[in-house]
Design a protein around this motif. Structure first.
Motif, PDB file in Angstrom:
ATOM      1  N   GLU A   1      -8.123   1.177  -3.569  1.00 36.79           N
ATOM      2  CA  GLU A   1      -7.565   1.197  -2.085  1.00 36.79           C
ATOM      3  C   GLU A   1      -8.679   1.185  -1.036  1.00 36.79           C
TER       4      GLU A   1
ATOM      5  N   ASP B   1     -10.411   6.090   6.867  1.00 36.54           N
ATOM      6  CA  ASP B   1      -9.080   5.921   7.134  1.00 36.54           C
ATOM      7  C   ASP B   1      -8.522   7.160   7.312  1.00 36.54           C
TER       8      ASP B   1
ATOM      9  N   ASP C   1       0.622  -1.070   0.022  1.00 36.71           N
ATOM     10  CA  ASP C   1      -0.053   0.130  -0.042  1.00 36.71           C
ATOM     11  C   ASP C   1       0.891   1.282  -0.030  1.00 36.71           C
TER      12      ASP C   1
HETATM   13 MG    MG Z   1      -3.420   5.282   3.458  1.00 33.92          MG
END
Ligand code: MG
Ligand code: ADP
Length: 605
Positions: free
Chosen positions: A390, A412, A9
């Protein structure tokens, strides 16, 4: 077939890796994880350095070798980049060296002194029937100044010293008067005018000169004149000492600076304009009422306008997207008070000016992640693919938190943006990206405390404060006392410090612990509590907010020692279960996207 997968990521701030093996029965075993700082702007080839470092760290932890990895999965990184700017909207100007406020670090004496200003060398010629405040320029050292005061038969009620010598003068004179020092431009103080000096009592700030009516009383001001000195009284609140001088023509003005407008543009091309100097509440209100917002622009001459332009250009250079496909999708405004040098001041005074801080987010169609995957394959010889959006991956990872279930919302909390997703029972995912996150909080702390030091601001954000009360103990911000067996460094004695693990980092400012703590908490609340509510309103538009039963917090800012509590408190009002993620029961709120990338490969050999 048994295979080893690395999920990677790449975020604006952090690159996270998760390594796992999936056997022929599609059983998954997680081997290791890691995180490092992202190198370069997300989505660029500069990221490869960070990717290699993170992979290396995880492989070491798993006692594995790079050649054992069969496949690397990158996230389809959210194509958003955040940035921040500030627009000052008031300015305090002193004309004709009139009244000043000043806050040296070591004033002396106590109380209020009122009198006519006079150069110390002219004292002997002065009339006997008045009170005087003596001005001591730097050529007169403290010994000579004390001698002149002691030998004088005039009534002296205070002293203004150019050098940093207030205490040295006080110790040598037979009077106990308020003395203020470190007045840089002492020659600009007019003589033969009425002045007032105040030094606060032990543990107190000035009481008279921060009160408009006291100033009015001392200087015999009319109602109109009293209104005009409000900026002075305001700027002196909290000071340990102050000087106010009155001249016939002098004036202190609080000027409102023209700071431009924001243009909110919707899908039909309709434009709503909002003045930045109307403040954050007005700006946020306009944004929330805007349906189908497609872009935000700012006036060319404003800081915000320049920032928005710069951000779009940056993403344009990066993504090869057409300029019209790059737009400012969201903006978060916060009202702040920032210490700014007063124009025309005599001793480098600062005044708290109103400003609006703004975080914005640019968005494009897509970041060139495939290019990055190709480059990884070339460099490491490992098959690489862009494997998932994502927010979807983050949801998959977050679902490994015990106690969570569908429908699930994730928040997030990253560095540049607050991203939210909601996964319904049938697996459909809806996402939003909002401007303002961890880096904005750091900026708010830095500017409001006038630190000029982003890494110190970052430390203040992440760790609790304490006051070093003796060389053997500190008082934590909770009130608790902590003792030490070895004496602490004299460098931290008497200071407010950040407790970063075992390290005590002194904060070089005059702000009290309470002020620093309040600024820190307010910044976190302004950014993440506001964004949590905005995000949930947005993703729940079709449902009711209360139908979202659980919210899992992930991302770097979910590691914060108070942000999750603040969000929990706010959302408990809507009856929502919210908590910090426990990804795979062992990663805390980190590694959600990387974990999700690996999980998405199960059953897809
Ligand atoms: Mg992130
Ligand atoms: P991204 O996904 O955009 O790369 P991250 O999820 O890594 O971002 O979050 C980065 C943000 O998290 C930064 O603003 C950083 O200051 C903040 N952060 C990291 N660790 C902590 C912590 N222990 N306490 C508070 N904030 C933290």
């Amino acid at each position: 077939m048994k295979r080893t997968i690395a999920g990677i990521d790449i975020g604006n701030s952090t690159t996270e890796v998760c390594i796992a093996t999936i056997d022929q029965h599609e059983n998954i075993v997680f081997k290791a994880s890691s995180d490092v700082m992202t190198t370069g702007t997300k989505g660029t080839l500069d990221n490869i350095r960070g990717i290699k470092e993170a992979l290396g760290k995880a492989l070491d932890a798993a006692n594995m070798h790079l050649s054992e990895i069969d496949k690397i999965c990158l996230n389809e990184a959210a194509p958003v980049i955040g940035d921040t700017a500030m627009e000052t909207i008031t300015e305090t100007i002193i004309t004709d060296s009139t009244m000043i406020g000043h806050d040296p670090s070591t004033p002396s004496g106590e109380g209020l002194g009122v009198g006519e200003t006079i150069l110390i060398t002219s004292l002997k010629y002065a009339d006997a029937d008045r009170s005087y405040i003596v001005i001591i320029p730097k050529e007169i050292d403290y010994e000579s100044a004390a001698k002149l005061i002691n030998e004088s038969d005039k009534r002296i009620t205070g002293a203004i010293v150019q050098n940093d010598e207030a205490v040295l003068v006080q110790n040598r004179i037979n009077l106990f008067i308020p003395i203020v020092d470190e007045v840089k431009y002492i020659e600009r103080i007019p003589t033969a005018v009425l002045a007032a000096i105040e030094v606060g009592g032990t543990g107190k700030s000035v009481q008279s000169l921060s009160n408009p009516y006291s100033i009015a009383n001392i200087f015999k001001l009319t109602h109109e004149e009293t209104k005009r000195i409000i900026p002075i009284a305001k700027s002196l609140i909290g000071n340990r000492s102050a000087v106010v001088v009155r001249t016939p023509h002098g004036e202190v003005k609080e000027k409102v600076l023209p700071s431009g407008k924001l243009s909110l543009i919707n899908e039909k091309g309709n434009v709503t304009k909002v003045n930045i100097d109307h403040g954050a509440a007005k700006i946020m209100d306009s944004i929330s009422h805007m349906k189908e917002l497609v872009n935000i622009e700012g006036d060319a001459e404003s800081n915000v306008g320049n920032m928005l332009k710069r951000m779009r250009r940056e993403l344009y250079n990066l993504s090869n997207a057409a300029m019209q496909n790059i737009s400012i999708k969201d903006l978060l405004a916060v009202d702040v008070l920032v210490p700014i040098d007063v124009k025309g001041a005599l001793a480098g005074e600062v005044s708290l000016e109103k400003a609006v801080a703004i975080a914005a987010m640019v968005k494009t169609d897509k970041l060139p992640m495939q290019m990055l995957a190709d480059a990884i394959f070339k460099e490491l010889g490992i098959e690489s693919e862009v494997a998932g959006v994502e927010a979807v991956m983050a949801s998959l990872g977050a679902l490994t938190t015990r106690g969570s279930s569908l429908p699930l919302a994730i928040l997030d909390l990253g560095g540049g943006s607050t991203d939210a997703a909601i996964v319904s029972k049938d697996g459909t995912v809806k996402t939003v990206h909002l401007a303002g996150a961890g880096n904005f909080i750091t900026m708010l702390i830095n500017t409001q405390l006038g630190l000029n030091n982003l890494s110190l601001a970052e430390d203040i954000k992440k760790h609790p404060l304490a006051k070093v009360e003796s060389l053997f103990y500190i008082r934590l911000e909770t009130g608790e006392v902590k003792f030490f067996n070895e004496p602490l460094s004299p460098k931290v004695f008497g200071r407010v410090v950040v407790c970063k693990g075992n390290e005590l980092i002194p904060i070089e400012t005059k702000h009290s612990l309470e002020k620093i703590m309040m600024t820190r908490k307010a910044a976190k609340k302004d950014v993440f509590v506001q964004n949590a509510v905005r995000a949930l309103r947005e993703i729940a538009r079709d449902h009711e907010i209360k139908n979202i039963s659980n919210v899992v917090l992930v991302g770097g800012s979910a590691l914060d020692f108070e942000i999750p509590h603040m969000i929990l408190e706010e959302l408990s009002y809507y009856n929502i279960v919210v908590g910090k993620g426990e990804v795979r029961g062992c990663e805390g709120p980190r590694n959600a996207v990387a974990t999700g990338l690996v999980l998405s490969k199960v059953g897809r050999a």
